[in-house]
Design an enzyme around this catalytic site. Structure first.
Site, PDB file in Angstrom:
ATOM      1  N   ASP A  64      45.498  43.956  42.228  1.00 53.93           N
ATOM      2  CA  ASP A  64      45.358  45.152  41.393  1.00 53.93           C
ATOM      3  C   ASP A  64      46.134  45.073  40.076  1.00 53.93           C
ATOM      4  O   ASP A  64      46.574  46.095  39.535  1.00 53.93           O
ATOM      5  CB  ASP A  64      45.784  46.415  42.166  1.00 53.93           C
ATOM      6  CG  ASP A  64      44.996  46.561  43.453  1.00 53.93           C
ATOM      7  OD1 ASP A  64      43.815  46.172  43.460  1.00 53.93           O
ATOM      8  OD2 ASP A  64      45.554  47.063  44.441  1.00 53.93           O
ATOM      9  N   LYS A  87      42.788  42.666  36.760  1.00 55.84           N
ATOM     10  CA  LYS A  87      41.937  41.492  36.521  1.00 55.84           C
ATOM     11  C   LYS A  87      40.573  41.893  35.967  1.00 55.84           C
ATOM     12  O   LYS A  87      40.061  41.266  35.033  1.00 55.84           O
ATOM     13  CB  LYS A  87      41.750  40.706  37.830  1.00 55.84           C
ATOM     14  CG  LYS A  87      43.054  40.163  38.396  1.00 55.84           C
ATOM     15  CD  LYS A  87      42.865  39.551  39.774  1.00 55.84           C
ATOM     16  CE  LYS A  87      42.556  40.535  40.871  1.00 55.84           C
ATOM     17  NZ  LYS A  87      43.651  41.465  41.209  1.00 55.84           N
ATOM     18  N   GLY A 141      38.738  45.338  44.511  1.00 57.05           N
ATOM     19  CA  GLY A 141      38.195  46.461  43.748  1.00 57.05           C
ATOM     20  C   GLY A 141      38.644  46.266  42.316  1.00 57.05           C
ATOM     21  O   GLY A 141      39.834  46.387  42.028  1.00 57.05           O
ATOM     22  N   HIS A 142      37.735  45.869  41.451  1.00 51.21           N
ATOM     23  CA  HIS A 142      38.080  45.570  40.058  1.00 51.21           C
ATOM     24  C   HIS A 142      37.520  46.673  39.160  1.00 51.21           C
ATOM     25  O   HIS A 142      36.310  46.876  39.090  1.00 51.21           O
ATOM     26  CB  HIS A 142      37.524  44.188  39.653  1.00 51.21           C
ATOM     27  CG  HIS A 142      38.163  43.062  40.421  1.00 51.21           C
ATOM     28  ND1 HIS A 142      37.856  41.740  40.225  1.00 51.21           N
ATOM     29  CD2 HIS A 142      39.127  43.070  41.379  1.00 51.21           C
ATOM     30  CE1 HIS A 142      38.593  40.992  41.024  1.00 51.21           C
ATOM     31  NE2 HIS A 142      39.363  41.780  41.749  1.00 51.21           N
ATOM     32  N   GLN A 148      42.303  39.534  44.494  1.00 47.70           N
ATOM     33  CA  GLN A 148      43.629  39.708  45.113  1.00 47.70           C
ATOM     34  C   GLN A 148      44.704  39.176  44.164  1.00 47.70           C
ATOM     35  O   GLN A 148      44.478  39.159  42.966  1.00 47.70           O
ATOM     36  CB  GLN A 148      43.694  39.006  46.481  1.00 47.70           C
ATOM     37  CG  GLN A 148      42.898  39.701  47.580  1.00 47.70           C
ATOM     38  CD  GLN A 148      41.419  39.413  47.538  1.00 47.70           C
ATOM     39  OE1 GLN A 148      41.001  38.274  47.590  1.00 47.70           O
ATOM     40  NE2 GLN A 148      40.597  40.460  47.471  1.00 47.70           N
TER      41      GLN A 148
HETATM   42  P1  GDP Z   1      42.176  44.581  39.697  1.00 47.00           P
HETATM   43  O1  GDP Z   1      41.880  44.625  41.137  1.00 47.00           O
HETATM   44  O2  GDP Z   1      43.192  43.527  39.356  1.00 47.00           O
HETATM   45  O3  GDP Z   1      40.956  44.449  38.816  1.00 47.00           O
HETATM   46  O4  GDP Z   1      42.864  45.979  39.325  1.00 47.00           O
HETATM   47  P2  GDP Z   1      42.383  47.440  39.866  1.00 47.00           P
HETATM   48  O5  GDP Z   1      41.165  47.828  39.159  1.00 47.00           O
HETATM   49  O6  GDP Z   1      42.372  47.478  41.340  1.00 47.00           O
HETATM   50  O7  GDP Z   1      43.652  48.306  39.448  1.00 47.00           O
HETATM   51  C1  GDP Z   1      44.068  48.414  38.143  1.00 47.00           C
HETATM   52  C2  GDP Z   1      44.062  49.891  37.766  1.00 47.00           C
HETATM   53  O8  GDP Z   1      44.813  50.078  36.595  1.00 47.00           O
HETATM   54  C3  GDP Z   1      42.671  50.405  37.425  1.00 47.00           C
HETATM   55  O9  GDP Z   1      42.601  51.762  37.763  1.00 47.00           O
HETATM   56  C4  GDP Z   1      42.579  50.227  35.926  1.00 47.00           C
HETATM   57  O10 GDP Z   1      41.670  51.120  35.313  1.00 47.00           O
HETATM   58  C5  GDP Z   1      43.994  50.540  35.529  1.00 47.00           C
HETATM   59  N1  GDP Z   1      44.505  49.843  34.348  1.00 47.00           N
HETATM   60  C6  GDP Z   1      44.259  48.576  33.921  1.00 47.00           C
HETATM   61  N2  GDP Z   1      45.004  48.287  32.833  1.00 47.00           N
HETATM   62  C7  GDP Z   1      45.737  49.380  32.569  1.00 47.00           C
HETATM   63  C8  GDP Z   1      46.734  49.696  31.581  1.00 47.00           C
HETATM   64  O11 GDP Z   1      47.094  48.891  30.735  1.00 47.00           O
HETATM   65  N3  GDP Z   1      47.287  50.940  31.643  1.00 47.00           N
HETATM   66  C9  GDP Z   1      46.923  51.857  32.574  1.00 47.00           C
HETATM   67  N4  GDP Z   1      47.513  53.041  32.552  1.00 47.00           N
HETATM   68  N5  GDP Z   1      45.998  51.591  33.512  1.00 47.00           N
HETATM   69  C10 GDP Z   1      45.433  50.370  33.521  1.00 47.00           C
HETATM   70  P1  IMO Z   2      42.003  43.074  44.143  1.00 42.17           P
HETATM   71  O1  IMO Z   2      41.059  41.917  43.861  1.00 42.17           O
HETATM   72  C1  IMO Z   2      45.301  44.616  46.524  1.00 42.17           C
HETATM   73  C2  IMO Z   2      45.505  43.391  50.719  1.00 42.17           C
HETATM   74  C3  IMO Z   2      45.259  44.460  51.743  1.00 42.17           C
HETATM   75  C4  IMO Z   2      46.104  43.928  52.894  1.00 42.17           C
HETATM   76  C5  IMO Z   2      45.912  42.420  52.788  1.00 42.17           C
HETATM   77  C6  IMO Z   2      44.837  41.861  53.690  1.00 42.17           C
HETATM   78  O2  IMO Z   2      41.422  44.403  43.884  1.00 42.17           O
HETATM   79  O3  IMO Z   2      43.314  42.843  43.493  1.00 42.17           O
HETATM   80  P2  IMO Z   2      42.186  41.960  53.779  1.00 42.17           P
HETATM   81  O4  IMO Z   2      41.225  43.086  53.582  1.00 42.17           O
HETATM   82  O5  IMO Z   2      42.013  40.852  52.801  1.00 42.17           O
HETATM   83  O6  IMO Z   2      42.211  41.479  55.186  1.00 42.17           O
HETATM   84  O7  IMO Z   2      43.640  42.610  53.517  1.00 42.17           O
HETATM   85  O8  IMO Z   2      45.570  42.175  51.434  1.00 42.17           O
HETATM   86  N1  IMO Z   2      44.420  43.243  49.710  1.00 42.17           N
HETATM   87  C7  IMO Z   2      44.520  43.672  48.454  1.00 42.17           C
HETATM   88  N2  IMO Z   2      45.503  44.353  47.825  1.00 42.17           N
HETATM   89  N3  IMO Z   2      44.209  44.226  45.833  1.00 42.17           N
HETATM   90  C8  IMO Z   2      43.229  43.523  46.435  1.00 42.17           C
HETATM   91  O9  IMO Z   2      42.186  43.011  45.750  1.00 42.17           O
HETATM   92  C9  IMO Z   2      43.330  43.249  47.812  1.00 42.17           C
HETATM   93  N4  IMO Z   2      42.558  42.622  48.715  1.00 42.17           N
HETATM   94  C10 IMO Z   2      43.235  42.613  49.867  1.00 42.17           C
HETATM   95  O10 IMO Z   2      45.707  45.711  51.294  1.00 42.17           O
HETATM   96  O11 IMO Z   2      47.461  44.202  52.652  1.00 42.17           O
HETATM   97 MG    MG Z   3      41.893  46.000  42.730  1.00 45.21          MG
END
Ligand code: GDP
Ligand code: IMO
Ligand code: MG
Length: 424
Positions: free
Chosen positions: A13, A16, A40-41, A223
């Site tokens: 998270d 990416k 979840g991106h 991840q």
């Molecule tokens: P990913 O899994 O690495 O793609 O990241 P996620 O989407 O799960 O989580 C990142 C969260 O932070 C999302 O809700 C984005 O919209 C938000 N986000 C990304 N960059 C920024 C930033 O620079 N500032 C803030 N406030 N939110 C951000």
């Molecule tokens: P993105 O790509 C954050 C965590 C889960 C759990 C562990 C194992 O959005 O960054 P799994 O479902 O793979 O068996 O879970 O890994 N986990 C993540 N945490 N971002 C993710 O993906 C994750 N994918 C798995 O919360 O601790």
């Molecule tokens: Mg994510």
């Protein structure tokens, strides 16, 4: 030509999706290399928000190809939902989305096993997203899996029935859990039909041919490196190689084809699910970060655990990945602090160290934190590196010096345009 890689340096998270979406127009192909719908991106642009789980984050950019690589595990049910959301947003993906035949399939019974296995672990549970990731990779390494290419074979149904039966036998080992298999299976078979309508390719040939033709490729990780199956905080990890090496095995490219490795870190740190997190904050500061950063999972909605940036942890993941550039996201979340913490060493089993110890999951580990001057003003209007407040520049410089790697981009908000790209 080489393949550039974008991946997370923490526990996932890191942002990416946003960074891949931003960089994608510089490339001909964006390819996801591992993980599955546990990811979840999030992408935000033009007032719209999308969360992608399986589909690469280059899909909203016109003209470029998006490949779901062989290292990915695909749940046809989730994929079909993602495709429906794209159609609703009038994104034409039909000729731009390719799926590697060697990608493995997540069956409904994989999710069922994930749920039963986590429930049986009780207090020791991993905190899995329950998307069937672990059981699917187990079948892959156990040489039982069904792969995307198999859906085109005449014996697919028979092979599905056989694997399902094997799973049902396995499930007898676990205390029962609720799972509506009939409904899940009907949706899944519909999803398989959708998958049949997509373009399936031999991903490894596709990518290597594109490289030979001089096309630029961006590999998208899921991840984070601390969730890597080999080098993460085992057993509190996911079941794939999330590090740069995973781009090689997940796409079928040789290590000498890797170019830039763009590692992403938040300006602080989060983790969702169980497992060690040395710099975690249990006080109102942690709560404040969660609120300001809206730290709730993009896949499961669970609150994320929050803490200060952990520099030894980042040094470890820079080492594992061969990171050439660092992107710092969510800088804006630190706008309201007079001082900001950064972990620089650990205390573990009575000793001080800057390395992550082997038994980080069985012995308490405490982070030694230094406090750095905050900027305590809004970054809302800042669009160049030079315009950043001095304290923000110092904060970033501190990261660069500790990690001996340049920070090339700084994200100051969720939207696509909220990104400071540093010259040179
Ligand atoms: P990913 O899994 O690495 O793609 O990241 P996620 O989407 O799960 O989580 C990142 C969260 O932070 C999302 O809700 C984005 O919209 C938000 N986000 C990304 N960059 C920024 C930033 O620079 N500032 C803030 N406030 N939110 C951000
Ligand atoms: P993105 O790509 C954050 C965590 C889960 C759990 C562990 C194992 O959005 O960054 P799994 O479902 O793979 O068996 O879970 O890994 N986990 C993540 N945490 N971002 C993710 O993906 C994750 N994918 C798995 O919360 O601790
Ligand atoms: Mg994510």
């Amino acid at each position: 030509m080489k393949v550039d890689v974008v991946l997370g340096l923490q526990w996932g998270d890191e942002g990416k999706g946003k960074i891949v979406d931003y960089l994608a127009p510089n490339y001909a192909i964006v390819a996801r290399f591992q993980g599955g719908p546990n990811a979840g991106h999030t992408l935000k642009f033009d007032g719209k928000k999308f969360v992608l789980h399986t589909i690469p984050s280059g899909i909203f950019r016109p003209d470029l190809i998006n490949l779901i690589g062989s290292g990915v595990v695909i749940d046809p049910t989730t994929l079909a939902k993602e495709l429906a959301a794209l159609r609703q947003a009038q994104v034409d993906y039909q000729d731009r989305l390719l799926v590697a035949r060697k990608a493995n399939l997540i069956l409904p019974t994989h999710r069922y096993i994930d749920k039963a296995s986590e429930a049986a672990k009780g207090k020791e549970k991993i905190g899995s997203t329950l998307r069937g990731i672990g059981p699917t990779y187990m079948d892959k390494t156990g040489r039982n899996a069904l792969r995307v290419g198999d859906i085109m074979q005449s014996d697919f149904q028979a092979r599905y029935d056989k694997l399902k039966q094997k799973h049902l036998d396995l499930l007898k080992m676990y205390p029962p859990v609720d799972f509506d298999l009939a409904t899940a299976e009907a949706q899944w078979l519909e999803g398989v039909e959708t998958l049949r309508s997509l373009t399936l390719v031999d991903g490894e040939y596709y990518i290597n041919k594109a490289l030979a033709e001089g096309k630029k490729i961006l590999a998208e990780g899921a991840q984070g490196s601390m969730l890597d199956i080999d080098f993460g905080t085992y057993p509190f990890v996911t079941s794939s190689n999330t590090i740069t090496a995973g781009a090689c095995t997940g796409l079928g490219i040789a290590p000498n084809k890797i170019g830039e490795v763009i590692g992403i870190t938040k300006a602080y740190c989060t983790r969702v699910g169980a497992g060690p997190f040395p710099s975690e904050l249990f006080d109102e500061t942690g709560e404040f970060l969660r609120k300001e950063g809206q730290e709730f999972g993009a896949t499961t909605g669970r609150p994320r655990r929050c803490g200060w940036i952990d520099l030894p942890q980042l040094r470890y993941t820079c080492m594992l990945n061969g990171v050439t550039q660092i992107v710092v996201t969510k800088m804006d979340v630190l706008d309201k602090f007079d001082s900001i913490g950064a972990a620089t060493r650990y205390i573990h089993a009575g000793k001080e160290t800057a390395d992550l110890p082997y038994d980080v999951c069985t012995h308490d580990i405490e982070a030694k934190t230094i406090m750095i001057r905050g900027w305590n003003e809004s970054l809302e209007q800042v669009s160049t590196y030079e315009e950043l407040p001095e304290a923000a520049k110092d904060y970033l410089q501190n990261i660069e010096e500790y990690l001996d790697t340049p920070v090339t981009m700084v994200s100051t908000g969720p939207e696509r345009r909220k990104l400071i790209v540093r010259n040179n």
